[in-house]
Design a protein around this motif. Structure first.
Motif, mmCIF file in Angstrom:
data_model
loop_
_atom_site.group_PDB
_atom_site.id
_atom_site.type_symbol
_atom_site.label_atom_id
_atom_site.label_comp_id
_atom_site.label_asym_id
_atom_site.label_seq_id
_atom_site.Cartn_x
_atom_site.Cartn_y
_atom_site.Cartn_z
ATOM 1 N N LEU A 1 6.195 5.691 -5.230
ATOM 2 C CA LEU A 1 5.502 5.005 -4.140
ATOM 3 C C LEU A 1 4.029 4.787 -4.485
ATOM 4 O O LEU A 1 3.456 3.729 -4.199
ATOM 5 C CB LEU A 1 5.606 5.814 -2.832
ATOM 6 C CG LEU A 1 7.005 5.868 -2.185
ATOM 7 C CD1 LEU A 1 7.018 6.874 -1.043
ATOM 8 C CD2 LEU A 1 7.412 4.500 -1.656
ATOM 9 N N ALA A 2 3.411 5.823 -5.135
ATOM 10 C CA ALA A 2 1.989 5.727 -5.517
ATOM 11 C C ALA A 2 1.807 4.616 -6.552
ATOM 12 O O ALA A 2 0.851 3.831 -6.490
ATOM 13 C CB ALA A 2 1.513 7.067 -6.067
ATOM 14 N N SER B 1 2.023 1.248 -4.871
ATOM 15 C CA SER B 1 0.880 0.886 -4.027
ATOM 16 C C SER B 1 -0.445 0.921 -4.810
ATOM 17 O O SER B 1 -1.506 0.692 -4.232
ATOM 18 C CB SER B 1 0.793 1.835 -2.819
ATOM 19 O OG SER B 1 0.577 3.161 -3.268
ATOM 20 N N TYR C 1 4.509 11.299 6.537
ATOM 21 C CA TYR C 1 3.325 11.008 5.705
ATOM 22 C C TYR C 1 3.535 9.729 4.892
ATOM 23 O O TYR C 1 2.627 8.913 4.737
ATOM 24 C CB TYR C 1 3.023 12.193 4.759
ATOM 25 C CG TYR C 1 2.340 13.358 5.443
ATOM 26 C CD1 TYR C 1 1.189 13.155 6.207
ATOM 27 C CD2 TYR C 1 2.822 14.663 5.299
ATOM 28 C CE1 TYR C 1 0.549 14.228 6.829
ATOM 29 C CE2 TYR C 1 2.186 15.731 5.918
ATOM 30 C CZ TYR C 1 1.052 15.507 6.684
ATOM 31 O OH TYR C 1 0.414 16.557 7.295
ATOM 32 N N VAL C 2 4.746 9.574 4.385
ATOM 33 C CA VAL C 2 5.050 8.375 3.593
ATOM 34 C C VAL C 2 4.925 7.124 4.482
ATOM 35 O O VAL C 2 4.340 6.114 4.073
ATOM 36 C CB VAL C 2 6.473 8.475 2.991
ATOM 37 C CG1 VAL C 2 6.952 7.116 2.480
ATOM 38 C CG2 VAL C 2 6.489 9.506 1.863
ATOM 39 N N LYS D 1 0.968 2.418 13.533
ATOM 40 C CA LYS D 1 0.382 2.916 12.274
ATOM 41 C C LYS D 1 -1.096 3.263 12.464
ATOM 42 O O LYS D 1 -1.726 3.781 11.554
ATOM 43 C CB LYS D 1 0.503 1.833 11.180
ATOM 44 C CG LYS D 1 1.917 1.297 10.968
ATOM 45 C CD LYS D 1 2.804 2.323 10.273
ATOM 46 C CE LYS D 1 4.112 1.728 9.803
ATOM 47 N NZ LYS D 1 5.075 1.453 10.830
ATOM 48 N N ASP E 1 -1.921 3.558 -6.202
ATOM 49 C CA ASP E 1 -2.717 4.790 -5.976
ATOM 50 C C ASP E 1 -2.645 5.645 -7.240
ATOM 51 O O ASP E 1 -1.791 6.528 -7.394
ATOM 52 C CB ASP E 1 -2.146 5.545 -4.758
ATOM 53 C CG ASP E 1 -3.062 6.665 -4.311
ATOM 54 O OD1 ASP E 1 -3.834 7.149 -5.154
ATOM 55 O OD2 ASP E 1 -2.989 7.063 -3.125
ATOM 56 N N CYS F 1 3.049 6.710 6.958
ATOM 57 C CA CYS F 1 1.636 6.418 7.265
ATOM 58 C C CYS F 1 0.809 6.223 5.984
ATOM 59 O O CYS F 1 -0.424 6.200 6.045
ATOM 60 C CB CYS F 1 1.033 7.570 8.063
ATOM 61 S SG CYS F 1 1.909 7.880 9.573
ATOM 62 N N ASN F 2 1.508 6.160 4.867
ATOM 63 C CA ASN F 2 0.845 5.934 3.571
ATOM 64 C C ASN F 2 -0.121 7.065 3.198
ATOM 65 O O ASN F 2 -1.094 6.857 2.490
ATOM 66 C CB ASN F 2 0.103 4.582 3.596
ATOM 67 C CG ASN F 2 0.195 3.922 2.221
ATOM 68 O OD1 ASN F 2 1.103 4.246 1.439
ATOM 69 N ND2 ASN F 2 -0.743 3.047 1.906
ATOM 70 N N LYS F 3 0.169 8.275 3.669
ATOM 71 C CA LYS F 3 -0.633 9.461 3.291
ATOM 72 C C LYS F 3 0.120 10.168 2.170
ATOM 73 O O LYS F 3 0.754 11.214 2.358
ATOM 74 C CB LYS F 3 -0.813 10.388 4.497
ATOM 75 C CG LYS F 3 -1.778 9.844 5.564
ATOM 76 C CD LYS F 3 -1.863 10.808 6.734
ATOM 77 C CE LYS F 3 -3.018 10.470 7.663
ATOM 78 N NZ LYS F 3 -4.327 10.820 7.163
ATOM 79 N N LEU F 4 0.048 9.573 1.000
ATOM 80 C CA LEU F 4 0.881 10.041 -0.108
ATOM 81 C C LEU F 4 0.418 11.395 -0.642
ATOM 82 O O LEU F 4 1.223 12.215 -1.084
ATOM 83 C CB LEU F 4 0.896 8.995 -1.228
ATOM 84 C CG LEU F 4 1.498 7.636 -0.829
ATOM 85 C CD1 LEU F 4 1.480 6.660 -2.003
ATOM 86 C CD2 LEU F 4 2.930 7.794 -0.321
#
Length: 468
Positions: A451-452, A455, A420-421, A396, A457, A423-426
């Motif tokens: 997901l946002a 988390s 992207y998901v 990661k 975001d 790597c948490n690059k939403l």
């Protein structure tokens, strides 16, 4: 009267007769106390009493000459030896044993009360190897008797070639010796006497097994490809054995089927496949030897992989070749042939290589790997994407710019979103999602929003909500 076993007394009486030179009387006395063994093929020299008799007789050998004096007898023997074109073992034996009363007496007791091993060992002690072999064949003794009585004494006294010559003289095709020769090979393998084994296999013309022994010589104990580079003559020998085997098979297929029952058989297709493996191993050896010499080599594994191992080891070879060159492209061609020739799981190998490159922080080389995979012509549509996804699964912490470059190199938008998901690059996942066909885009954006929200975001959540 006292009920004691009279055997001891008869034996002592017999020995006294022997010592007095009264051989016929000794036979009579021993007949009352000696018994033949229950199993003639047991792996010992018979009862202690019989061994005592033989030991005494052998230690008391007096040449019994026929009327002439010693000088003439010796001259006659010399003349007879010179007359024969080669030193005949059989003649020496007969000369020594037939004309000697004490030796004849030994044979009487051995044949009456001894085991086959005792008889064979007696012949071997007195340089009568031919008689030992003929006795073994006539009595159809098991292979253990051959190993114990003939084979071990032969190689320990440096007479292996003599044994081989006799085996061939008695049966030029060696078929009657097949069981014994295979047993000898197994014995040598158990003992790790591979050099004697290899010599024996060559004598047997057992080319397939000889090639297998050469593989062992090539691979055993090597810690680096620099070492293997110095052992390449064994690879040439493997090829020679396999080629000779192919010639013999093609020669015999034209004639009546030959009875090579004890030599290892292999189909022509399999032999050709093994020859290809040897050729490829030669290429791998030269390449990795060069890499190690020039200092580009980086991998240090506990065991040294070669193409003679199982599929996992062959996959390790493919990985090693790709990772140890100056760059991925340099070794890719050889590695690709390894994957193709052995039908290995290519994606698994490429993923292993990519993970190693991430560990070494060579992100540009991963892109080079993907380019090679795509240009190989046999990659499936998602192979490149799967390699990257496998990497991201484990790592990661790839730097942002390199991570973006890798994900941008992916073919499928769905895979990019997944990456992207992971790597948490939403936000980036959202931007790719909205470019999809309307109904699919709605599903994807809803997923990203969820997901946002999970988390925390809020920014991406708000963007997704607004678009929806």
């Amino acid at each position: 009267k006292s009920g004691l076993d009279p055997g001891g007394a008869w034996h002592a009486w017999g020995m006294a007769c022997l010592k007095a030179g009264n051989l016929s009387s000794a036979r009579e006395k021993f007949n009352r106390c000696l018994k033949p063994p229950m199993d003639l093929n047991q792996l010992n020299h018979g009862s202690r009493l019989v061994q005592d008799v033989i030991q005494y007789l052998e230690s008391t050998v007096k040449p019994i000459l026929i009327a002439d004096d010693d000088y003439f007898a010796t001259l006659r023997e010399l003349e007879a030896t010179l007359r024969t074109s080669r030193l005949s073992l059989e003649m020496m034996c007969e000369g020594k044993i037939q004309h000697n009363t004490y030796y004849q007496e030994c044979l009487f007791y051995l044949h009456s009360y001894g085991t086959n091993l005792a008889i064979i060992s007696f012949y071997m002690r007195h340089d009568c190897m031919r008689e030992a072999l003929l006795h073994l064949l006539n009595k159809e003794s098991p292979s253990e008797v051959f190993i114990e009585g003939i084979f071990i004494p032969s190689y320990e006294s440096g007479k292996l070639h003599m044994l081989e010559n006799l085996l061939e003289t008695i049966d030029p095709g060696l078929e009657s010796w097949g069981v014994y020769l295979i047993a000898a090979c197994k014995y040598l393998q158990r003992k790790n006497y591979y050099h004697i084994l290899y010599e024996l296999q060559q004598f047997m013309k057992d080319h397939v097994r000889a090639a297998m022994t050469c593989i062992r010589f090539f691979t055993h104990g090597a810690k680096s490809y620099t070492e293997l580079g110095g052992k390449q003559t064994w690879l040439l020998k493997i090829k020679d054995h396999l080629k000779v085997y192919l010639q013999e098979v093609s020669r015999s297929s034209g004639r009546k089927k030959m009875a090579f029952t004890f030599r290892k058989k292999m189909s022509a297709a399999d032999v050709s496949r093994h020859i290809n493996t040897v050729d490829l191993q030669m290429e791998v050896t030269k390449f990795l030897h060069r890499c190690e010499s020039s200092g580009t080599s980086q991998m240090t594994g506990s065991s040294l992989p070669t193409l003679f191992g199982n599929n996992n080891m062959k996959m390790d070879v493919a990985c090693k070749v790709m990772l140890e060159g100056k760059n991925i492209e340099e070794g890719f061609g050889i590695a690709f042939r390894v994957l193709q020739d052995f039908q290995l799981e290519a994606t698994e190998v490429y993923s292993k290589v990519a993970k190693q490159l991430v560990k070494q922080q060579k992100y540009g080389e991963i892109r080079q790997l993907l380019k090679c995979v795509n240009e190989s012509g046999v990659a499936a549509k998602n192979d490149g994407d799967n390699i990257i996804l496998n990497c991201l699964n484990e790592f990661k912490n790839i730097p942002a710019e390199d991570l973006d470059n890798l994900i941008q190199d992916m073919d499928s938008d769905e895979n990019k979103i997944q990456a992207y998901v992971m790597c948490n690059k939403l936000r980036s996942a959202y931007l790719v999602s909205v470019r999809q066909e309307k109904s699919r885009a709605v599903q994807l954006v809803q997923h990203v929003r969820q997901l946002a929200e999970n988390s925390g975001d809020d920014v991406v959540k708000a963007i997704c909500t607004q678009w929806l």
